[in-house]
Design an enzyme around this catalytic site. Sequence first.
Site, mmCIF file in Angstrom:
data_model
loop_
_atom_site.group_PDB
_atom_site.id
_atom_site.type_symbol
_atom_site.label_atom_id
_atom_site.label_comp_id
_atom_site.label_asym_id
_atom_site.label_seq_id
_atom_site.Cartn_x
_atom_site.Cartn_y
_atom_site.Cartn_z
ATOM 1 N N ASP A 35 0.864 -1.276 0.105
ATOM 2 C CA ASP A 35 0.014 0.021 0.020
ATOM 3 C C ASP A 35 0.889 1.134 -0.049
ATOM 4 O OD1 ASP A 35 -3.224 0.394 1.154
ATOM 5 O OD2 ASP A 35 -1.946 2.184 1.003
ATOM 6 N N THR A 38 -1.862 6.461 0.928
ATOM 7 C CA THR A 38 -2.300 7.789 0.452
ATOM 8 C C THR A 38 -3.191 8.317 1.556
ATOM 9 O OG1 THR A 38 -4.386 6.755 -0.317
ATOM 10 C CG2 THR A 38 -2.587 6.921 -1.909
ATOM 11 N N ILE A 62 1.590 1.440 -6.561
ATOM 12 C CA ILE A 62 1.503 0.320 -7.646
ATOM 13 C C ILE A 62 2.012 0.760 -8.943
ATOM 14 C CG2 ILE A 62 -0.167 -0.795 -6.499
ATOM 15 C CD1 ILE A 62 -2.277 0.338 -8.247
ATOM 16 N N THR A 132 -15.617 -2.922 -9.193
ATOM 17 C CA THR A 132 -17.132 -2.215 -8.691
ATOM 18 C C THR A 132 -18.352 -2.355 -9.521
ATOM 19 O OG1 THR A 132 -18.065 -0.001 -8.382
ATOM 20 C CG2 THR A 132 -16.156 -0.258 -9.720
ATOM 21 N N ASP A 133 -19.498 -2.203 -8.994
ATOM 22 C CA ASP A 133 -20.549 -2.491 -10.054
ATOM 23 C C ASP A 133 -20.917 -1.136 -10.861
ATOM 24 O OD1 ASP A 133 -21.369 -0.578 -8.015
ATOM 25 O OD2 ASP A 133 -23.343 -1.610 -7.545
ATOM 26 N N GLU A 134 -20.205 0.010 -10.470
ATOM 27 C CA GLU A 134 -20.283 1.280 -11.172
ATOM 28 C C GLU A 134 -19.737 1.222 -12.496
ATOM 29 O OE1 GLU A 134 -19.261 4.763 -8.817
ATOM 30 O OE2 GLU A 134 -19.589 3.394 -6.993
ATOM 31 N N TYR A 157 -14.132 8.179 -12.167
ATOM 32 C CA TYR A 157 -13.724 6.836 -11.340
ATOM 33 C C TYR A 157 -14.145 5.380 -12.093
ATOM 34 C CZ TYR A 157 -14.605 3.195 -7.720
ATOM 35 O OH TYR A 157 -14.536 1.975 -7.310
ATOM 36 N N LYS A 161 -11.988 2.184 -13.524
ATOM 37 C CA LYS A 161 -12.220 0.858 -13.038
ATOM 38 C C LYS A 161 -12.687 0.111 -14.148
ATOM 39 C CE LYS A 161 -11.911 -0.673 -9.353
ATOM 40 N NZ LYS A 161 -10.676 -1.056 -8.620
ATOM 41 N N ASN A 187 -20.053 -0.498 -0.259
ATOM 42 C CA ASN A 187 -19.870 -1.415 1.166
ATOM 43 C C ASN A 187 -19.953 -0.129 2.193
ATOM 44 O OD1 ASN A 187 -17.148 -3.757 0.608
ATOM 45 N ND2 ASN A 187 -18.547 -3.027 -0.622
ATOM 46 N N PRO A 212 -25.039 17.017 3.861
ATOM 47 C CA PRO A 212 -25.342 17.668 2.463
ATOM 48 C C PRO A 212 -25.704 16.305 1.794
ATOM 49 C CG PRO A 212 -22.948 16.962 3.057
ATOM 50 C CD PRO A 212 -23.855 16.549 4.265
ATOM 51 N N PRO A 289 -22.185 16.036 -10.714
ATOM 52 C CA PRO A 289 -22.352 15.975 -12.170
ATOM 53 C C PRO A 289 -22.268 14.479 -12.579
ATOM 54 C CG PRO A 289 -20.471 17.470 -11.803
ATOM 55 C CD PRO A 289 -20.994 16.693 -10.332
HETATM 56 P P1 NAD Z 1 -10.148 3.078 0.012
HETATM 57 O O1 NAD Z 1 -9.759 4.463 -0.881
HETATM 58 O O2 NAD Z 1 -10.636 3.153 1.349
HETATM 59 O O3 NAD Z 1 -8.531 2.636 -0.147
HETATM 60 C C1 NAD Z 1 -7.712 2.441 -0.986
HETATM 61 C C2 NAD Z 1 -6.422 2.029 -0.645
HETATM 62 O O4 NAD Z 1 -5.402 1.806 -1.885
HETATM 63 C C3 NAD Z 1 -5.733 2.931 0.221
HETATM 64 O O5 NAD Z 1 -5.006 2.060 1.537
HETATM 65 C C4 NAD Z 1 -4.611 3.557 -0.490
HETATM 66 O O6 NAD Z 1 -3.399 3.871 0.282
HETATM 67 C C5 NAD Z 1 -4.101 2.521 -1.375
HETATM 68 N N1 NAD Z 1 -3.620 3.117 -2.604
HETATM 69 C C6 NAD Z 1 -4.292 4.000 -3.425
HETATM 70 N N2 NAD Z 1 -3.484 4.459 -4.274
HETATM 71 C C7 NAD Z 1 -2.381 3.590 -4.227
HETATM 72 C C8 NAD Z 1 -1.196 3.554 -5.285
HETATM 73 N N3 NAD Z 1 -0.997 4.254 -6.166
HETATM 74 N N4 NAD Z 1 -0.438 2.278 -4.866
HETATM 75 C C9 NAD Z 1 -0.435 1.895 -3.698
HETATM 76 N N5 NAD Z 1 -1.600 1.796 -2.965
HETATM 77 C C10 NAD Z 1 -2.591 2.829 -3.220
HETATM 78 O O7 NAD Z 1 -10.915 2.179 -1.133
HETATM 79 P P2 NAD Z 1 -11.848 0.908 -0.560
HETATM 80 O O8 NAD Z 1 -13.193 1.662 -0.309
HETATM 81 O O9 NAD Z 1 -11.311 0.104 0.414
HETATM 82 O O10 NAD Z 1 -11.940 0.191 -2.061
HETATM 83 C C11 NAD Z 1 -11.002 -0.864 -2.286
HETATM 84 C C12 NAD Z 1 -11.255 -1.396 -3.839
HETATM 85 O O11 NAD Z 1 -12.414 -1.993 -3.794
HETATM 86 C C13 NAD Z 1 -11.014 -0.371 -4.844
HETATM 87 O O12 NAD Z 1 -10.314 -0.923 -5.932
HETATM 88 C C14 NAD Z 1 -12.270 0.026 -5.346
HETATM 89 O O13 NAD Z 1 -12.625 0.484 -6.487
HETATM 90 C C15 NAD Z 1 -13.147 -1.213 -4.813
HETATM 91 N N6 NAD Z 1 -14.719 -1.065 -4.574
HETATM 92 C C16 NAD Z 1 -14.960 -0.209 -3.398
HETATM 93 C C17 NAD Z 1 -16.514 -0.246 -3.117
HETATM 94 C C18 NAD Z 1 -16.707 0.552 -1.861
HETATM 95 O O14 NAD Z 1 -17.961 0.713 -1.757
HETATM 96 N N7 NAD Z 1 -15.810 1.443 -1.294
HETATM 97 C C19 NAD Z 1 -17.485 -1.083 -3.797
HETATM 98 C C20 NAD Z 1 -16.868 -1.996 -4.738
HETATM 99 C C21 NAD Z 1 -15.672 -1.912 -5.119
HETATM 100 P P1 TYD Z 2 -20.664 7.516 -2.182
HETATM 101 O O1 TYD Z 2 -20.482 7.060 -0.729
HETATM 102 O O2 TYD Z 2 -19.524 8.510 -2.624
HETATM 103 O O3 TYD Z 2 -20.440 6.475 -2.988
HETATM 104 P P2 TYD Z 2 -20.862 6.057 -4.568
HETATM 105 O O4 TYD Z 2 -20.864 7.302 -5.159
HETATM 106 O O5 TYD Z 2 -19.450 5.332 -5.135
HETATM 107 O O6 TYD Z 2 -21.900 5.454 -5.023
HETATM 108 O O7 TYD Z 2 -22.280 8.079 -2.554
HETATM 109 C C1 TYD Z 2 -23.328 7.299 -2.188
HETATM 110 C C2 TYD Z 2 -24.657 8.179 -2.685
HETATM 111 O O8 TYD Z 2 -24.731 9.264 -1.679
HETATM 112 C C3 TYD Z 2 -24.168 8.678 -4.008
HETATM 113 O O9 TYD Z 2 -25.575 8.650 -4.805
HETATM 114 C C4 TYD Z 2 -24.125 10.200 -3.843
HETATM 115 C C5 TYD Z 2 -24.653 10.333 -2.471
HETATM 116 N N1 TYD Z 2 -23.862 11.376 -1.680
HETATM 117 C C6 TYD Z 2 -24.553 12.578 -0.978
HETATM 118 O O10 TYD Z 2 -25.727 12.681 -1.250
HETATM 119 N N2 TYD Z 2 -23.899 13.352 -0.202
HETATM 120 C C7 TYD Z 2 -22.692 13.202 -0.006
HETATM 121 O O11 TYD Z 2 -22.002 14.040 0.857
HETATM 122 C C8 TYD Z 2 -21.874 11.928 -0.617
HETATM 123 C C9 TYD Z 2 -20.443 11.804 -0.154
HETATM 124 C C10 TYD Z 2 -22.599 11.089 -1.324
#
Ligand code: NAD
Ligand code: TYD
Length: 349
Positions: A35, A38, A62, A132-134, A157, A161, A187, A212, A289
């Site tokens: 890691d 960041t 990475i 991600t599902d996005e 984003y 992905k 998650n 917000p 946006p």
């Molecule tokens: P996060 O932002 O909490 O953590 C990302 C981690 O990656 C951090 O520890 C950061 O230091 C590290 N990182 C970032 N850039 C790096 C680099 N250049 N080199 C090495 N390490 C680096 O993210 P998360 O929410 O834990 O998500 C983890 C993964 O799961 C991501 O690939 C994300 O796309 C995917 N994902 C997240 C969600 C969600 O709801 N959070 C859902 C589906 C998939």
């Molecule tokens: P987020 O947690 O950023 O996840 P993602 O955009 O990857 O789904 O946002 C979840 C939802 O909540 C999304 O529809 C955007 C909305 N949102 C707000 O309404 N207010 C906020 O301050 C944030 C961060 C997100």
Amino acid sequence: MKKTIIITGGAGFIGSHVVREFSIKYTDYQIINLDALTYAGNLENLKDIENKPNYHFEKADITDENKINEIFQKYQPDGVIHLAAESHVDRSISSPLDFVKTNVLGTANLLNAAKSLWNGNFEGKRFHHVSTDEVFGSLGATGFFTEETKYDPHSPYSASKAASDHFVRAYGDTFGLPFVITNCSNNYGPNHFPEKLIPLMIYNILNHNALPVYGDGNYTRDWLFVIDHAKAIDLVFHEGENGKNYNVGGFNEWKNIDLVKLLCRLMDKKLGGSEGDSEKLITFVKDRPGHDLRYAIDATKINKELGWKPSVTFEEGLAKTIDWYLENQEWLKNVTSGEYQKYYEKQYN
Ligand code: NAD
Ligand code: TYD
């Protein structure tokens, strides 16, 4: 069988739960958390397991080709579970190129390092890409994302992905690199950085700040407890079919505004305030946006083929999450003040 696994992004939200799950469950595996630390990476997330003999930490970016090859040569991993990414949609709107660099170039760099190390000897090897599902874009009021849904990303984003998923498949098709991909829904849970919806709302309610809500708040997300995602990754990494993708989701859709109101009610109860106190903080703000209207995963395949399903209800998961934030206000204070880098320096320098 003994294995050495590099888990990238292990200091982040989901990665830290995956590292914990693997290092506790597979005591004969060597787990290397790679890691860059960041703003989203925080070794405090792993302080309960950092002294385990099967856990190792490597601070590396990475996108750094030489360093990544050096680490792959040093540990000779059998498996890579790749979570490191820039993960926040709003940041991808203000700094899209950071997402191209880490998510696209970084993934390709890891694939290349695995390809060079394994050099065609793929027996027992696997690259698990966590996505991600996005990548599937946005749904209307009905329907679900399946493994066959066409990619249609809208934010920088999700586009980055999607590109990384394509690179993983390309390395499988072109070089025979063994891989699996998981595409998961939103998650929530402990250690979630408070820039994302649920932890941001918890943090703001605690601090009596405005809550917000983007646009009209009618955007819908499918929420999954983070430990259930970690368990799905474990299953797919070990038992998933080579070259396939698996959708992972909570069967748990919520409109943002309903979820924020639920959080307000739960927090008022926990904090002993009067019902309605926190809801007064809800503020509708300018929309994001390109905001995707609705995400919803059809998780039938992983359920039927591998027997996975969420282990906690949303009520249980949210209660655990809120309790965790209330009990870990020091963590919240540290990540919001940027002080958590000090933990790393103290531990490793
Ligand atoms: P996060 O932002 O909490 O953590 C990302 C981690 O990656 C951090 O520890 C950061 O230091 C590290 N990182 C970032 N850039 C790096 C680099 N250049 N080199 C090495 N390490 C680096 O993210 P998360 O929410 O834990 O998500 C983890 C993964 O799961 C991501 O690939 C994300 O796309 C995917 N994902 C997240 C969600 C969600 O709801 N959070 C859902 C589906 C998939
Ligand atoms: P987020 O947690 O950023 O996840 P993602 O955009 O990857 O789904 O946002 C979840 C939802 O909540 C999304 O529809 C955007 C909305 N949102 C707000 O309404 N207010 C906020 O301050 C944030 C961060 C997100």
